[in-house]
Design an enzyme around this catalytic site. Structure first.
Site, PDB file in Angstrom:
ATOM      1  N   ASP A 170       0.867  -1.167   0.000  1.00 15.87           N
ATOM      2  CA  ASP A 170       0.000   0.000   0.000  1.00 15.87           C
ATOM      3  C   ASP A 170       0.910   1.225   0.000  1.00 15.87           C
ATOM      4  O   ASP A 170       2.035   1.165   0.470  1.00 15.87           O
ATOM      5  CB  ASP A 170      -0.876  -0.052   1.261  1.00 15.87           C
ATOM      6  CG  ASP A 170      -2.106   0.819   1.112  1.00 15.87           C
ATOM      7  OD1 ASP A 170      -2.156   1.631   0.167  1.00 15.87           O
ATOM      8  OD2 ASP A 170      -3.016   0.690   1.950  1.00 15.87           O
TER       9      ASP A 170
ATOM     10  N   PHE B 210      -3.146   6.213   2.821  1.00 21.09           N
ATOM     11  CA  PHE B 210      -4.085   6.068   3.936  1.00 21.09           C
ATOM     12  C   PHE B 210      -3.499   6.653   5.216  1.00 21.09           C
ATOM     13  O   PHE B 210      -4.197   7.270   6.018  1.00 21.09           O
ATOM     14  CB  PHE B 210      -4.455   4.592   4.149  1.00 21.09           C
ATOM     15  CG  PHE B 210      -5.345   4.411   5.333  1.00 21.09           C
ATOM     16  CD1 PHE B 210      -6.706   4.655   5.241  1.00 21.09           C
ATOM     17  CD2 PHE B 210      -4.816   4.049   6.563  1.00 21.09           C
ATOM     18  CE1 PHE B 210      -7.529   4.535   6.341  1.00 21.09           C
ATOM     19  CE2 PHE B 210      -5.636   3.917   7.672  1.00 21.09           C
ATOM     20  CZ  PHE B 210      -6.990   4.157   7.560  1.00 21.09           C
TER      21      PHE B 210
ATOM     22  N   ASP C  55      -1.817   8.492  -2.835  1.00 25.18           N
ATOM     23  CA  ASP C  55      -3.126   9.114  -3.051  1.00 25.18           C
ATOM     24  C   ASP C  55      -3.517   9.854  -1.794  1.00 25.18           C
ATOM     25  O   ASP C  55      -2.946   9.626  -0.730  1.00 25.18           O
ATOM     26  CB  ASP C  55      -4.187   8.056  -3.395  1.00 25.18           C
ATOM     27  CG  ASP C  55      -4.406   7.060  -2.249  1.00 25.18           C
ATOM     28  OD1 ASP C  55      -3.453   6.814  -1.487  1.00 25.18           O
ATOM     29  OD2 ASP C  55      -5.521   6.527  -2.135  1.00 25.18           O
TER      30      ASP C  55
ATOM     31  N   GLN D 285     -10.507   7.535  -6.333  1.00 26.13           N
ATOM     32  CA  GLN D 285     -10.970   8.233  -5.129  1.00 26.13           C
ATOM     33  C   GLN D 285     -12.332   8.881  -5.415  1.00 26.13           C
ATOM     34  O   GLN D 285     -13.008   8.474  -6.336  1.00 26.13           O
ATOM     35  CB  GLN D 285      -9.922   9.276  -4.703  1.00 26.13           C
ATOM     36  CG  GLN D 285      -8.687   8.646  -4.049  1.00 26.13           C
ATOM     37  CD  GLN D 285      -8.977   8.100  -2.656  1.00 26.13           C
ATOM     38  OE1 GLN D 285     -10.022   8.348  -2.082  1.00 26.13           O
ATOM     39  NE2 GLN D 285      -8.041   7.331  -2.107  1.00 26.13           N
TER      40      GLN D 285
ATOM     41  N   ASP E 211      -8.285  -6.440   0.693  1.00 28.05           N
ATOM     42  CA  ASP E 211      -7.490  -6.674   1.895  1.00 28.05           C
ATOM     43  C   ASP E 211      -8.244  -6.087   3.062  1.00 28.05           C
ATOM     44  O   ASP E 211      -8.999  -5.125   2.905  1.00 28.05           O
ATOM     45  CB  ASP E 211      -6.122  -5.997   1.770  1.00 28.05           C
ATOM     46  CG  ASP E 211      -6.237  -4.482   1.770  1.00 28.05           C
ATOM     47  OD1 ASP E 211      -6.195  -3.890   2.875  1.00 28.05           O
ATOM     48  OD2 ASP E 211      -6.373  -3.879   0.696  1.00 28.05           O
TER      49      ASP E 211
ATOM     50  N   CYS F 229     -14.354 -26.729  10.604  1.00 27.33           N
ATOM     51  CA  CYS F 229     -13.094 -26.121  10.153  1.00 27.33           C
ATOM     52  C   CYS F 229     -11.980 -27.168  10.144  1.00 27.33           C
ATOM     53  O   CYS F 229     -11.904 -28.027  11.026  1.00 27.33           O
ATOM     54  CB  CYS F 229     -12.715 -24.960  11.067  1.00 27.33           C
ATOM     55  SG  CYS F 229     -11.205 -24.122  10.570  1.00 27.33           S
TER      56      CYS F 229
ATOM     57  N   CYS G  49      -8.678 -26.327  10.184  1.00 25.37           N
ATOM     58  CA  CYS G  49      -7.403 -25.675  10.534  1.00 25.37           C
ATOM     59  C   CYS G  49      -6.745 -26.379  11.726  1.00 25.37           C
ATOM     60  O   CYS G  49      -7.407 -27.088  12.484  1.00 25.37           O
ATOM     61  CB  CYS G  49      -7.625 -24.188  10.820  1.00 25.37           C
ATOM     62  SG  CYS G  49      -8.089 -23.809  12.516  1.00 25.37           S
TER      63      CYS G  49
ATOM     64  N   CYS H  56      -8.462 -25.782  15.173  1.00 27.79           N
ATOM     65  CA  CYS H  56      -9.692 -26.536  15.410  1.00 27.79           C
ATOM     66  C   CYS H  56      -9.413 -28.033  15.545  1.00 27.79           C
ATOM     67  O   CYS H  56     -10.137 -28.740  16.248  1.00 27.79           O
ATOM     68  CB  CYS H  56     -10.703 -26.278  14.296  1.00 27.79           C
ATOM     69  SG  CYS H  56     -11.362 -24.591  14.370  1.00 27.79           S
TER      70      CYS H  56
ATOM     71  N   HIS I 108      -6.972 -19.653  12.718  1.00 26.68           N
ATOM     72  CA  HIS I 108      -8.353 -20.077  12.449  1.00 26.68           C
ATOM     73  C   HIS I 108      -9.095 -19.061  11.580  1.00 26.68           C
ATOM     74  O   HIS I 108      -9.728 -19.424  10.583  1.00 26.68           O
ATOM     75  CB  HIS I 108      -9.138 -20.308  13.747  1.00 26.68           C
ATOM     76  CG  HIS I 108     -10.597 -20.439  13.477  1.00 26.68           C
ATOM     77  ND1 HIS I 108     -11.149 -21.592  12.967  1.00 26.68           N
ATOM     78  CD2 HIS I 108     -11.609 -19.532  13.547  1.00 26.68           C
ATOM     79  CE1 HIS I 108     -12.453 -21.396  12.753  1.00 26.68           C
ATOM     80  NE2 HIS I 108     -12.749 -20.156  13.110  1.00 26.68           N
TER      81      HIS I 108
END
Ligand SMILES: [Zn+2]
Length: 412
Positions: free
Chosen positions: A97, A101, A181, A232, A308, A349, A351, A354, A380
């Site tokens: 990025d 921001f 930006d 924007q 994201d 799940c 993972c 779990c 998780h």
């Protein structure tokens, strides 16, 4: 003129009843199957989880932050160590990025005394919010040339220009980079939002010129980088339409939608509907800072390919973990009812968290502030979102995304 495509993007299937599509985004560090979730790795680290543990979860891409990495450890150090890939050990597709921001959250956010950027910008990093009350006075000065700001680490005066932000990102070496930006807040009026948007467009042209100048430069860690343009215009229809048209006309490898998406989820849907149809259909589209489960359906249905968001990992560290079912598909492990609950977080799940641990044990780790909790909960939540994205891709391929959406949110 289009930039040379460092990034190939193939659309596999356009859904018949929505703007959703599946595709493959081929970067110098591998292919991302879209729509895809990009995990936030602000300081070249997905908080609490080491890079080697991310791949087995099926994570396809991460996004790091130019502002934070420029301040610490600095782009020179990272370039010397092989760019972000060599430095961190994450060898998959990576974005950075631009720092725009941060210009917003440390400048206008402070000016407006907003102090709760997260509710305006769902991707806001809590560290940035702390920085706003850090007592540095006015942290940012915006000029046509760029943004001057004080480092949140040592108070030193720094300057970001559209050109310097490209140079920094060339040294960081991510596969997809973004131009500087100016992000506006929903508290900015139309006139200010318009002026900031026009400045962002002028900066976009300068960024692209700098990007081309550095193309093929020897010694950069990743010679195959792609530059996205950022749309924007706040929550103003005419501005978003103009920004999408102008940024598209400049011609980038892909397009990101940034800035304020308004005050509600309906506003976000409107911004997407004004913007996405005006972007080139054959190029990838990234939505910056969005990733709540319900937002994710709304974005994909409107033609977003990647997004994201810090929410899944930040929530995890606070004890909020995703569970299929209920109104919002989440539980908070702090709740006393989990004290002796021997079930995994989500019985469906697959993972490692779990597989190996009960809600009761995880709740104990959380309340005892054991460090392993942050890793286990993050693993998780990441796996949960990654599996949901795979389900979404499969549904698009079969033209039944609306049915899957209803399945997850019957009331929507
Ligand atoms: Zn799990």
């Amino acid at each position: 003129m289009e930039t040379a495509n460092a990034l190939s993007f193939v659309i596999d299937h356009h859904e018949r009843t929505s703007a959703a599509r599946t595709g493959r985004l081929a970067t110098a560090h591998g292919v991302v199957r879209t729509p895809a979730f990009v995990a936030v790795a602000t300081r070249a680290s997905v908080k609490a989880v080491e890079p080697a543990a991310l791949r087995p979860l099926g994570l396809q891409a991460v996004i790091a932050n130019t502002y934070h990495l420029h301040l610490r450890p600095g782009e020179e150090a990272i370039a010397r160590l092989g760019g972000l890939h060599g430095f961190s050990g994450w060898d998959g597709p990576t974005m950075t990025d631009s720092g725009g921001f941060q210009v917003f959250s440390l400048g206008a956010g402070k000016e407006h005394g907003v102090g709760k950027v997260a509710s305006i910008f769902p991707g806001a990093d809590p560290d940035e919010r702390r920085a706003q009350s850090g007592g540095h006075g006015s942290l940012v000065r915006l000029r046509e040339d760029g943004a001057a700001f004080r480092s949140i680490i040592d108070g030193s005066l720094r300057q970001f220009t559209p050109e310097s932000v490209i140079t920094i990102q060339r040294m960081l070496g991510a596969d997809i980079i973004l131009p500087l930006d100016e992000c506006t807040s929903p508290l900015h009026d139309r006139a200010y939002t318009a002026a900031a948007m026009e400045r962002t467009h002028r900066w976009a042209r300068r960024a692209l010129a700098a990007f081309r100048l550095l193309d093929g430069e020897p010694g950069v860690p990743n010679p195959r980088q792609a530059l996205y343009g950022i749309v924007q215009g706040g929550a103003y229809e005419a501005l978003r339409i103009r920004s999408a048209a102008e940024i598209s006309a400049i011609g980038f490898d892909g397009y990101a939608i940034g800035g304020s998406l308004g005050r509600s989820k309906d506003d976000m849907r409107c911004v997407l509907e004004w913007t996405v149809p005006r972007l080139p259909d054959d190029r990838p589209r990234h939505l910056l800072g969005i990733g709540e489960i319900e937002d994710l359906f709304a974005a994909v249905e409107r033609g977003i390919d990647t997004f994201d968001c810090a929410a899944p990992t930040r929530c995890a560290r606070n004890g909020t973990v995703f569970v299929r079912g209920g109104e919002r598909h989440r539980i908070n492990l702090r709740n006393a009812r989990f004290r002796t609950d021997d079930r995994p977080i989500d019985p469906d799940c697959d993972c490692p968290t779990c597989r190996d641990h009960s809600r009761a044990y995880l709740r104990h780790l959380l309340t005892a502030r054991e460090l392993s909790f942050y890793r286990l909960a993050t693993i998780h939540n990441l796996r949960f979102i990654i599996r949901l994205m795979a389900e979404i891709r499969a549904a698009i391929e079969q033209d039944r995304l609306a049915a899957l959406h209803r399945d997850w949110f019957p009331a929507a």
